[in-house]
Design an enzyme around this catalytic site. Structure first.
Site, short mmCIF file in Angstrom:
data_model
loop_
_atom_site.label_atom_id
_atom_site.label_comp_id
_atom_site.label_asym_id
_atom_site.label_seq_id
_atom_site.Cartn_x
_atom_site.Cartn_y
_atom_site.Cartn_z
CE LYS A 186 -8.99 3.99 -6.22
NZ LYS A 186 -8.14 4.98 -6.95
CD GLU A 261 2.05 -7.11 -12.30
OE1 GLU A 261 2.85 -6.15 -12.10
OE2 GLU A 261 1.50 -7.35 -13.38
CB CYS A 295 4.98 -3.87 -13.60
SG CYS A 295 3.60 -2.91 -13.08
CD GLU A 393 8.50 -0.38 -10.38
OE1 GLU A 393 7.86 -0.09 -9.35
OE2 GLU A 393 8.10 -1.21 -11.22
P1 ADP Z 1 1.33 5.10 -7.68
O1 ADP Z 1 2.09 5.40 -6.45
O2 ADP Z 1 2.19 4.75 -8.82
O3 ADP Z 1 0.27 6.09 -8.06
P2 ADP Z 1 -0.28 3.23 -6.21
O4 ADP Z 1 0.17 1.85 -5.97
O5 ADP Z 1 -0.27 4.13 -5.02
O6 ADP Z 1 0.58 3.75 -7.42
O7 ADP Z 1 -1.75 3.25 -6.84
C1 ADP Z 1 -2.34 2.24 -7.56
C2 ADP Z 1 -3.80 2.18 -7.23
O8 ADP Z 1 -3.97 1.95 -5.84
C3 ADP Z 1 -4.56 3.49 -7.52
O9 ADP Z 1 -5.87 3.14 -7.98
C4 ADP Z 1 -4.63 4.13 -6.15
O10 ADP Z 1 -5.71 5.03 -6.01
C5 ADP Z 1 -4.83 2.92 -5.27
N1 ADP Z 1 -4.46 3.14 -3.86
C6 ADP Z 1 -3.47 3.93 -3.38
N2 ADP Z 1 -3.43 3.87 -2.02
C7 ADP Z 1 -4.40 3.01 -1.64
C8 ADP Z 1 -4.86 2.51 -0.37
N3 ADP Z 1 -4.30 2.88 0.77
N4 ADP Z 1 -5.89 1.62 -0.38
C9 ADP Z 1 -6.46 1.21 -1.53
N5 ADP Z 1 -6.07 1.65 -2.74
C10 ADP Z 1 -5.06 2.53 -2.81
#
Ligand code: ADP
Length: 489
Positions: A186, A261, A295, A393
């Site tokens: 994903k 991570e 990161c 961060e």
């Molecule tokens: P950012 O806030 O920097 O965009 P995230 O940690 O939210 O970073 O996103 C990293 C990845 O996790 C993306 O692929 C995002 O779609 C996915 N993601 C965000 N929320 C969820 C969730 N609740 N469950 C699974 N995947 C998620």
């Protein structure tokens, strides 16, 4: 050296816009799509299928079928050969992939090409290791033979962020494939293009349909559906601490192992006996590389009071020369990835100005760039260790400098946060540096260098920076279950 510039006309073929599931390009059942934005222009780059529970279910079922089908009959050496082939195919199309990455997330093409080299190195390391993951024999005594077999954990989920879109795919998918797992990826909603193109090349390399699947979409629907799918047996995630917590809780419901991570606020400690030229050179890339969206960036510069001014003068002189512009123009720094990220970084800069920290460089928009999520390389000095600038961060091109007087003080500031991803120390006294290495709370400690490592060296965080390790052989073991076989003679 002048770098080559690029334009949209350099793109070969269309931008991918559909999921790649079970060897086929497919749209979402309900026809839903989302738009991915070019952060250099703020214009829509492509419309991409938006997956949810249904698409994830189809992808996971294909992966599950294949886990118990053809794929099981590939020997570890054959799996390695396929991964080698995949690396060759990606290398041959590095420019196409690099342009996708640059348009999707804004990074300069030279950086995208560098990332692609990293992707190929990652694939080849894991390809070579595929047939070298050995079990062990356990000495139970004369009357027994006991040994372990390593088995793929099954269908694995790979939830990937946007800062190194294909790099992060390769980092976890290559070892999973080497171990014999099947995968569902994903990609981040900001950067789906290269993951989709990657899946098609997996098919061309000869992976059976269903081994590598990519479903594009948002975290809360596609990501969450993948985490909770009962046929998923392992989850690897790179991203924010907040989302990491959600994924960990979701995984706990299904008792699924996770590798997470998460963020960092990584201290680069520069002692008074350091090679300042080296340290300032490293801090430039450490703080501003990939526009600070890394990161493991050197996001806290802890400077000994006696060298603080000299170090900052050297860093600021270099940073002032960095060019900022569109990724296609191949400047040193591209824009931030999205309007959300731009607003977040701007709010830290604005709050930093009010917090009493001194703005040494930048802080605004680069001149002449009125459209796009651009931020000047920015340096704050005299930052209060209790302020948001020093504790959170930022994920932008913002260097944050704090000062200290003693080793103990430096260590207390460095270890004083919830994060524990990377820490670094610069000193010509190796015993002093190793004492820091022993005492710093981080998954990696770098001495007299930054961004040390590669696919061979395990990385990951402690404390709130994560769970588990990626890269190296530990990165492959994430995808192998140990089965113990005991025999009475
Ligand atoms: P950012 O806030 O920097 O965009 P995230 O940690 O939210 O970073 O996103 C990293 C990845 O996790 C993306 O692929 C995002 O779609 C996915 N993601 C965000 N929320 C969820 C969730 N609740 N469950 C699974 N995947 C998620």
């Amino acid at each position: 050296m002048t770098m080559r510039t690029y334009s949209r006309a350099d793109l070969v073929g269309p931008l991918p816009g559909l999921h790649f599931i079970d060897g086929r390009w497919v749209g979402s059942g309900d026809g839903r799509t989302f738009e991915t934005i070019d952060p250099s222009t703020e214009a829509v780059l492509a419309s991409v299928a938006r997956g949810g529970v249904r698409e994830m279910d189809v992808a996971v079922n294909a992966a599950h079928r294949e886990q118990h089908g053809d794929w099981r009959n590939f020997s570890p050496a054959q799996r390695g050969q396929l991964i080698f082939k995949l690396a060759d195919l990606i290398e041959a199309e590095a420019e196409r992939f690099a342009l996708f990455e640059t348009l999707d997330v804004g990074k300069p093409v030279k950086e995208s090409l560098g990332d692609l080299r990293g992707v190929c190195a990652t694939l080849r390391y894991n390809a070579g290791a595929a047939d070298k993951m050995e079990g062990s024999t356990i000495p139970l005594g004369r009357d027994f033979v006991d040994f372990t077999m390593l088995e793929p954990v099954g269908v694995t989920a790979h939830i990937v962020p946007w800062n190194y879109p294909l790099g992060m795919v390769a980092r976890s998918v290559a070892p999973a494939l080497a171990a014999g797992c099947t995968v569902v990826i994903k990609p981040a909603e900001q950067s789906p293009l290269t993951a989709l193109a990657f899946a098609e090349l997996c098919q061309r390399a000869g992976f059976p349909d269903g081994v590598v699947n990519v479903v594009a979409g948002f975290g809360e629907d596609a990501g969450a559906a993948l985490v909770s799918h009962p046929l998923v047996r392992g989850i690897t995630f790179t991203g924010s601490v907040e989302t990491g917590r959600k994924i960990y809780s979701g995984a706990a419901q299904g008792l699924k192992p996770v590798v997470l991570e998460l963020g960092g606020k990584n201290p680069m400690i520069v002692m008074e006996d350091a090679d300042l030229e080296r340290a300032a050179f490293d801090a430039l890339d450490g703080a501003f590389g990939n526009s600070g969206q890394v990161c493991s960036s050197s996001s806290r510069l802890l400077l000994h009071r006696s060298i603080q001014e000299e170090f900052l003068a050297r860093l600021a002189e270099r940073a002032a020369k960095l060019t900022v512009g569109k990724g296609l123009d191949n400047c040193d720094l591209g824009p931030l990835v999205s309007s959300e990220q731009y607003a977040k970084v701007r709010s830290y800069i604005d709050a930093g100005g009010k917090s009493g920290a001194k703005l040494r460089l930048g802080g605004g928009r680069p001149r002449g760039l009125d459209v796009g999520y651009f931020v000047e390389p920015t340096i704050f000095e005299g930052v209060d260790p209790t302020s948001a600038l020093a504790r959170e961060e930022i994920f932008g091109p913002v260097a944050v400098a704090l000062s200290f007087g003693t080793d103990a003080e430096a260590l207390a500031i460095a270890n004083g946060l919830g994060f524990g991803l990377v820490a670094g120390v610069y000193s010509r006294d190796i015993s002093r540096a190793l004492t820091f290495a022993r005492d710093l709370e981080a998954g990696s400690v770098w001495i007299n260098g930054w961004f040390i490592g590669g696919v061979q060296a395990p990385t990951g965080g402690i404390k709130e920076s994560g769970v588990g390790r990626e890269r190296g052989l530990p990165g492959i073991r994430n995808y192998l279950n140990i089965k113990n076989i005991g025999i009475r003679l």
